[in-house]
Design a protein around this motif. Structure first.
Motif, short mmCIF file in Angstrom:
data_model
loop_
_atom_site.label_atom_id
_atom_site.label_comp_id
_atom_site.label_asym_id
_atom_site.label_seq_id
_atom_site.Cartn_x
_atom_site.Cartn_y
_atom_site.Cartn_z
N ALA B 93 1.10 -1.04 0.00
CA ALA B 93 -0.01 0.22 -0.70
C ALA B 93 0.49 1.32 0.12
N ARG B 135 -3.48 -8.74 4.01
CA ARG B 135 -3.80 -7.24 3.92
C ARG B 135 -3.14 -5.64 4.67
N ARG B 137 -2.81 -1.59 4.43
CA ARG B 137 -3.53 0.16 4.83
C ARG B 137 -2.68 0.94 4.72
N THR B 202 -9.65 0.12 6.88
CA THR B 202 -9.37 1.10 5.74
C THR B 202 -9.67 2.41 6.45
N CYS B 240 -13.47 -7.32 4.03
CA CYS B 240 -12.23 -6.41 3.21
C CYS B 240 -13.15 -5.04 3.06
N SER B 242 -13.77 -1.48 1.68
CA SER B 242 -12.76 0.06 1.25
C SER B 242 -13.20 1.04 1.18
N GLN B 289 -8.42 -6.88 -0.99
CA GLN B 289 -8.69 -5.74 -0.82
C GLN B 289 -9.24 -4.96 -1.12
N ALA B 291 -9.83 -2.29 -4.42
CA ALA B 291 -9.08 0.00 -3.67
C ALA B 291 -9.64 0.65 -4.96
N TRP B 292 -10.07 1.90 -4.19
CA TRP B 292 -11.04 2.66 -5.66
C TRP B 292 -10.43 3.28 -6.42
N TYR B 300 -9.41 -4.36 -8.63
CA TYR B 300 -9.28 -5.89 -7.22
C TYR B 300 -8.10 -6.06 -8.32
N THR B 335 -2.61 0.25 -5.31
CA THR B 335 -2.70 1.34 -5.16
C THR B 335 -2.97 2.46 -5.61
#
Lengths: 424, 343
Positions: B93, B135, B137, B202, B240, B242, B289, B291-292, B300, B335
């Protein structure tokens, strides 16, 4: 393998099967060839299964791409399956009086499962393969222990099981070392680990099939009446019942190792990264003590050692709650836990095999092992609730107290456990 | 068969099996050397140059001499040439101020470690992990880091599966320890289950975060508070999470085939209204998990079925029935880093 091939005294004709205990005349060998062969088979098979177990979490997450949550699910499958199959394996071994070939079928099933593991991609197929492996383990355990029992004179039975369990545990310790050794040489060599695991499994199965004598519980008369068939009522044998009662009752007060390790972790005696090493520590203690404790059982009585082993377990619980140096108490707990396994695992099989008629030996051993396994599963569930209500230390102290009381009660039943007299 | 014959057959079999296994191991070793010796099939940014504008940082998963290294591409051109660092990570991350990297160090005793990396990709801090990395973050300003690893035992005397999720300040600061020790409130009721597990953090800011709590065979999305040391359930049956860049929604995994098998799909929860949108039949089997990418799109990783060890990063718009698209090939653990604005 060297040992197995050379163990037989030069004077004995190579093809003659080992004598069953009922007809021991000459001074008996301490540990028979069958026991060593079966021990080596277990060693090879455990290298095979433990090398895979050690890398399975990494393999499933890094290569197959499953989350370890899915792996936890796969792992959970293993627990319940084997207890019931074990009864079937023991019964089949008695029914056919061919324990070797029933055990062979169990080992072979696990080996075949490894072939499929090489090609299994998803959670479902991996679960199926792992379950097949455990079914194989369930099938083979009772017939194998029955063979050890039949091949060994009563007075050396504890030692024989000790030797077998020691070899078995050596395999369990070597497996992960071999697996990670391969991964160091070939960083993405998961398929090589699986292939090597398959190779060990195949050699183990071949060793059993080709070189272990077909050790039967009942002597085979050349002519004369057919041997008595197995009867279900043999399992209700009044001499077996106290053993089932005592070992099952004590097992109800046996907390899962995982809880004990988590209690140690809770007290903060060591960094969480050492957690996997706790299993290794217990294994080392078990490995070192299996033979001496087995010999002790032969000398002072197996029932006594079995019951006293639970006192050692109570000591392990106390040790895990002790104030003071946590490193010392951690090591002490692991040593005591290993001693508990040494005093109970093989000893239960050794006892059960002698408390039933020959024709029910496999079923008797399986029944005792299944009762213990089911009682321990129930006990782990109950202890989870107790932990929740009281916290880890108080819960362990309470169980230790109950265990000491139960041992005192069980000690009064020692006489009824037959104190190792031979049946028939 | 006589004993001698059986011994002979056994010895022969051992020799054949040993030779076949050794041959296979050598072949695998050779093919490993070959594939890992070649250059990546994707275009590379020349030299040791990194990308400084808006970018996607990820783990490169092509079977080549850069396998497992952290790489990056410009956000505007995700299929364009990628820049490689020399840092291997299993999970990564990143933020403008550095990165969190979880690695497996195989050995006779395999070690698992969390590394904190400075902006120029040097290891600044190292922490041991209790098991396989899962994971990680960073908080939006990079001040906090969360790591989840799996505490795995030995199957001989199995304890099954357990997670350890830890939140700490970057730069060797304070640690809040394992989140399992936080007070847990599920459906408005304070509970203390012994089998609880926490994973997949997150961050909203440097105090609040979202995560998954699993207990008794169920999973909850929870909101966590570092100051009060509490975890409070927000919704059931999701894991998970986000948090979207605008902070209004949680994207998470759902098990769309509860029971025996696990079949993951994605869903989005609107935190203000509690409305839940399932992304239909889109990304079956996703086990990452997410990510946006922006307020409308999720990223993903998905393993390739036919190539063990190789993953791709996919994107999917946040709406029911959306179709996923390949976003970055041979990539994992993405990320999005936007200099100048919180990611």
């Amino acid at each position: 393998m060297y040992l197995t091939l050379r163990d037989r005294p030069a004077s004995a004709p190579p093809d003659q099967p080992d004598q069953p205990d009922s007809s021991v005349a000459a001074p008996p060998r301490r540990v028979g060839r069958v026991v060593l062969t079966l021990g080596l088979v277990s060693l090879l098979t455990d290298i095979s299964s433990e090398s895979v177990s050690a890398i399975l979490p990494l393999y499933l997450t890094a290569v197959v791409g499953l989350s370890t949550v899915a792996y936890g699910f796969v792992d959970g499958l293993n627990q319940g399956v084997s207890a019931l199959v074990r009864l079937g394996g023991g019964w089949l071994a008695d029914r056919t009086d061919r324990p070797k070939w029933v055990a062979f079928a169990g080992y072979a099933l696990s080996a075949v499962a490894r072939v499929f593991l090489l090609f299994a991609g998803g959670a479902a197929s991996v679960s199926a393969v792992v379950a097949a492996d455990r079914v194989g383990k369930g099938i083979r355990t009772a017939p194998r222990d029955s063979m050890i029992s039949s091949a060994t004179p009563t007075e050396h039975l504890g030692r024989a099981f000790g030797v077998h369990r020691m070899l078995d545990t050596i395999g369990a310790a070597l497996g992960p070392l071999i697996a990670f050794g391969i991964l160091v040489l070939i960083p993405d060599g998961f398929s090589v680990v699986l292939a090597v695991s398959l190779a060990f499994a195949v050699i183990g199965v071949a060793l059993l099939g080709l070189l272990a004598s077909d050790q039967r519980a009942r002597p085979r008369p050349e002519d004369g009446p057919a041997p008595e068939p197995l009867r279900w009522s043999d399992l209700a044998e009044p001499r077996l019942r106290p053993l089932l009662l005592v070992s099952g009752g004590l097992a109800l007060l046996t907390v899962g190792d995982g809880f004990l390790y988590l209690a140690l972790l809770d007290r903060g005696g060591f960094a969480a990264s050492w957690f996997p090493m706790l299993f290794v520590g217990t294994n080392i203690a078990y490995l070192a003590l299996a033979v001496p404790v087995g010999r002790l059982a032969d000398r002072v009585g197996r029932a006594r050692v079995l019951v006293a082993g639970h006192l050692v377990l109570a000591a392990a619980y106390l040790c895990a709650c002790l104030p003071g140096s946590t490193w010392t108490s951690t090591l002490g707990t692991l040593a005591l836990l290993g001693a508990f396994y040494a005093a109970t695992d093989g000893v239960t099989a050794a006892l059960a095999g002698r408390l039933v008629p020959l024709r029910a030996r496999g079923s008797g051993i399986a029944a005792a092992q299944t009762v213990v396994a089911l009682a321990r599963m129930g006990s782990s569930f109950g202890f989870g609730l107790l932990w929740l209500a009281l916290g880890s230390s108080a819960a362990l102290l309470l169980v230790a107290g109950l265990l000491v009381a139960a041992v005192l009660v069980a000690a009064t039943q020692l006489g009824r456990l037959g104190l190792d007299r031979v049946v028939s | 068969m006589s004993t001698r014959l059986r011994v002979g057959v056994f010895v022969l079999l051992v020799a054949v099996v040993a030779a076949a296994t050794a041959w296979y191991a050598l072949a695998e070793h050779q093919s490993f050397e070959q594939t890992r010796g070649r250059d990546p099939q994707v275009a590379q940014v020349p030299g040791a140059q990194t990308i400084s504008g808006p970018r996607v940082v990820f783990r490169h998963s092509g079977l080549d001499n850069r396998y497992g290294l952290v790489a990056m591409v410009p956000l505007a051109d995700p299929t364009g040439p990628r820049a490689f660092t020399d840092v291997p990570c299993d999970r990564v991350a990143a933020s403008e101020l550095g990165a969190s990297c979880l690695v497996v160090q195989p050995g006779v005793v395999t070690r698992f470690e969390a590394h904190e990396l400075s902006p120029d990709w040097q290891v600044a801090q190292t922490y041991p992990l209790p098991g396989v990395p899962s994971r990680t973050r960073l908080s939006p300003d990079g001040a906090l880091v969360a790591t989840t690893s799996f505490v795995t035992g030995h199957s001989y005397m199995s304890v099954g599966f357990s997670t350890a999720t830890v939140v700490r300040e970057t730069g060797g600061g304070r640690s809040w320890g394992n989140l399992e020790k936080f007070d847990l409130v599920l459906d408005g009721e304070q509970v203390e289950p012994v089998d609880r597990n926490v994973w997949g953090v997150t961050f909203r800011d440097d105090r609040r975060f979202y995560a998954t709590v699993g207990t008794g065979g169920r999973v909850w999305l929870v909101e966590g508070d570092l100051e009060t040391r509490t975890l409070t359930s927000v919704a059931a049956d999701g894991e998970c999470p986000s948090l979207s860049p605008d902070g209004s929604r949680l994207a998470f995994k759902v098990d769309v085939d509860p029971g025996e098998g696990r079949q993951w799909s994605l869903a989005v929860l609107d935190l203000a209204t509690g409305r839940r949108t399932e992304l239909g039949d889109g990304p079956r089997g996703v086990d990452d998990q997410v990510a946006w990418l922006d307020d409308e799109t999720l990223l993903y990783g998905l393993p390739r079925a036919d190539q063990p060890g190789v993953n791709d990063v996919w994107s999917i718009p946040v709406r029911p029935g959306a179709e996923p698209e390949l976003f970055i090939q041979e990539a994992w653990s993405p990320t999005v880093v936007r200099p100048g604005s919180p990611s």
